[in-house]
Structure formats: structure tokens, C-alpha cells
Design an enzyme around this catalytic site. Structure first.
Site, PDB file in Angstrom:
ATOM      1  N   HIS A   1      43.670 -73.852   6.491  1.00 29.39           N
ATOM      2  CA  HIS A   1      43.289 -73.454   5.126  1.00 29.39           C
ATOM      3  C   HIS A   1      44.036 -74.312   4.116  1.00 29.39           C
ATOM      4  O   HIS A   1      45.126 -74.809   4.384  1.00 29.39           O
ATOM      5  CB  HIS A   1      43.579 -71.971   4.870  1.00 29.39           C
ATOM      6  CG  HIS A   1      45.003 -71.575   5.113  1.00 29.39           C
ATOM      7  ND1 HIS A   1      45.507 -71.317   6.376  1.00 29.39           N
ATOM      8  CD2 HIS A   1      46.042 -71.401   4.257  1.00 29.39           C
ATOM      9  CE1 HIS A   1      46.785 -70.996   6.283  1.00 29.39           C
ATOM     10  NE2 HIS A   1      47.141 -71.047   5.002  1.00 29.39           N
TER      11      HIS A   1
ATOM     12  N   HIS B   1      45.386 -74.164   0.179  1.00 27.47           N
ATOM     13  CA  HIS B   1      45.658 -73.344  -1.007  1.00 27.47           C
ATOM     14  C   HIS B   1      45.279 -74.138  -2.255  1.00 27.47           C
ATOM     15  O   HIS B   1      45.652 -75.303  -2.394  1.00 27.47           O
ATOM     16  CB  HIS B   1      47.157 -73.037  -1.124  1.00 27.47           C
ATOM     17  CG  HIS B   1      47.705 -72.175  -0.033  1.00 27.47           C
ATOM     18  ND1 HIS B   1      47.948 -70.829  -0.195  1.00 27.47           N
ATOM     19  CD2 HIS B   1      48.088 -72.456   1.240  1.00 27.47           C
ATOM     20  CE1 HIS B   1      48.461 -70.328   0.918  1.00 27.47           C
ATOM     21  NE2 HIS B   1      48.567 -71.295   1.806  1.00 27.47           N
TER      22      HIS B   1
HETATM   23  P1  5GP Z   1      50.009 -69.663   4.853  1.00 27.27           P
HETATM   24  O1  5GP Z   1      51.418 -69.249   4.612  1.00 27.27           O
HETATM   25  O2  5GP Z   1      49.575 -69.431   6.279  1.00 27.27           O
HETATM   26  O3  5GP Z   1      49.714 -71.045   4.351  1.00 27.27           O
HETATM   27  O4  5GP Z   1      49.149 -68.726   3.895  1.00 27.27           O
HETATM   28  C1  5GP Z   1      48.313 -67.717   4.323  1.00 27.27           C
HETATM   29  C2  5GP Z   1      47.799 -67.032   3.083  1.00 27.27           C
HETATM   30  O5  5GP Z   1      46.793 -66.114   3.474  1.00 27.27           O
HETATM   31  C3  5GP Z   1      48.867 -66.222   2.330  1.00 27.27           C
HETATM   32  O6  5GP Z   1      48.978 -66.727   1.007  1.00 27.27           O
HETATM   33  C4  5GP Z   1      48.350 -64.798   2.376  1.00 27.27           C
HETATM   34  O7  5GP Z   1      48.566 -64.091   1.176  1.00 27.27           O
HETATM   35  C5  5GP Z   1      46.867 -64.975   2.668  1.00 27.27           C
HETATM   36  N1  5GP Z   1      46.288 -63.881   3.437  1.00 27.27           N
HETATM   37  C6  5GP Z   1      46.802 -63.320   4.545  1.00 27.27           C
HETATM   38  N2  5GP Z   1      45.976 -62.350   5.016  1.00 27.27           N
HETATM   39  C7  5GP Z   1      44.916 -62.322   4.173  1.00 27.27           C
HETATM   40  C8  5GP Z   1      43.725 -61.522   4.131  1.00 27.27           C
HETATM   41  O8  5GP Z   1      43.488 -60.664   4.964  1.00 27.27           O
HETATM   42  N3  5GP Z   1      42.869 -61.768   3.117  1.00 27.27           N
HETATM   43  C9  5GP Z   1      43.097 -62.736   2.175  1.00 27.27           C
HETATM   44  N4  5GP Z   1      42.190 -62.883   1.215  1.00 27.27           N
HETATM   45  N5  5GP Z   1      44.206 -63.512   2.180  1.00 27.27           N
HETATM   46  C10 5GP Z   1      45.099 -63.293   3.177  1.00 27.27           C
END
Ligand code: 5GP
Ligand code: ZN
Length: 134
Positions: A97, A99
Site C-alpha cells: 500500500h 500512503h
Molecule cells: P503501515 O504501517 O502498514 O504502512 O500502515 C497500515 C495502515 O493501515 C495504518 O495507517 C492503519 O491505520 C491502516 N489500517 C489498518 N487496518 C485498517 C482497516 O481495517 N481499514 C482501514 N481503512 N485502514 C486500516
């Protein structure tokens, strides 16, 4: 193993979707750094962006551009586009993903760590090593 983002793609868990295309989608982060913080993902499961094939990556980046422009049209002044690769870099969800974090001047969301000028000798040595590894 169940993956939260795969479940969102399948519609098994809800999300606030902002873009839905052939192979990519974007939805609002449930725990936003700022209102409008969006995640852009490939619909197919890849562990991180390094695993995403280039045709899908091209679609992913087109979607990142579209979301970024929408956030600026929404009233923001800029965006940070970033992807965490690996737990050490803060990746928690192991589905690729990107951001898109909306920014306004003075919001102080991120502070740049203290840095100091590297020597030409050091830069040259590292660049040489990386060229070898690419
Ligand atoms: P990472 O730290 O893996 O780059 O970011 C994962 C992101 O996914 C986090 O910012 C977190 O808030 C978001 N996230 C985690 N679970 C969910 C979910 O169930 N729904 C949505 N919309 N975002 C999520
Ligand atoms: Zn997944």
C-alpha cells in the site's frame, strides 16, 4: 491467513472507498494522520510494493496521482507519498500500500531527523556499492 486489505477488496469488511479501478483501489485510512489520509493498494495481494509487477505499479502510481490531486483540490497544499516496506520501516499491514498524506504548511506532521553533511568520500563509496548491487 486473512489479510485485512484483501477483505476490503472483497467487500467483506467496510471501507470508505475514494477510487475503484481495474486492478487498484484507494480508501481512507481508518486511523488518519490528517483528514483525507488515503491508502492506495493493488487489489491483488503482494506483500509490499517491491513485489508489485510494473504494469500494476504503473496503475498504482496513476491512482496515487489522482488521489493526490484530489486532496489538493480539496484544499490541501501538498502531500507526502510514502510506502513502508518491512516491519523495520513501520509496515504493519503486509499487503502492499501507498500512503497519501495531505499536508498544510505549519502542520508539523513530520519532523525531519537531524542530519549532517556527508563527505564526498563516504557518498562516493556508498554510491559505488549500490551501483554494484543494482
Ligand atoms: P503501515 O504501517 O502498514 O504502512 O500502515 C497500515 C495502515 O493501515 C495504518 O495507517 C492503519 O491505520 C491502516 N489500517 C489498518 N487496518 C485498517 C482497516 O481495517 N481499514 C482501514 N481503512 N485502514 C486500516
Ligand atoms: Zn492482502
Amino acid at each position: 491467513m486473512t489479510c485485512v486489505f484483501c477483505s476490503i477488496v472483497k467487500g467483506e469488511i467496510p471501507a470508505h472507498i475514494v477510487l475503484d479501478r481495474d486492478r487498484v483501489m484507494a480508501f481512507l485510512d481508518i486511523n488518519p494522520v490528517a483528514p483525507g489520509h488515503t491508502l492506495v493498494i493493488p487489489k491483488e495481494h503482494y506483500e509490499n510494493i517491491l513485489e508489485v509487477p510494473k504494469d500494476v505499479l504503473a496503475e498504482l502510481m496513476e491512482a496515487v496521482k489522482a488521489v493526490s490531486k484530489a486532496l489538493i483540490n480539496y484544499g490541501y497544499e501538498g502531500v507526502n507519498v510514502l510506502s513502508n516496506v518491512g516491519p523495520a520501516a513501520g509496515q504493519v499491514i503486509m499487503h502492499a500500500h501507498i500512503h497519501v498524506i495531505p499536508r498544510k504548511s505549519g502542520d508539523e506532521l513530520f519532523k525531519r531527523p537531524k542530519t549532517q553533511r556527508a563527505s564526498d568520500e563516504e557518498l562516493s563509496k556508498i554510491a559505488q556499492e549500490l551501483r554494484r548491487l543494482i
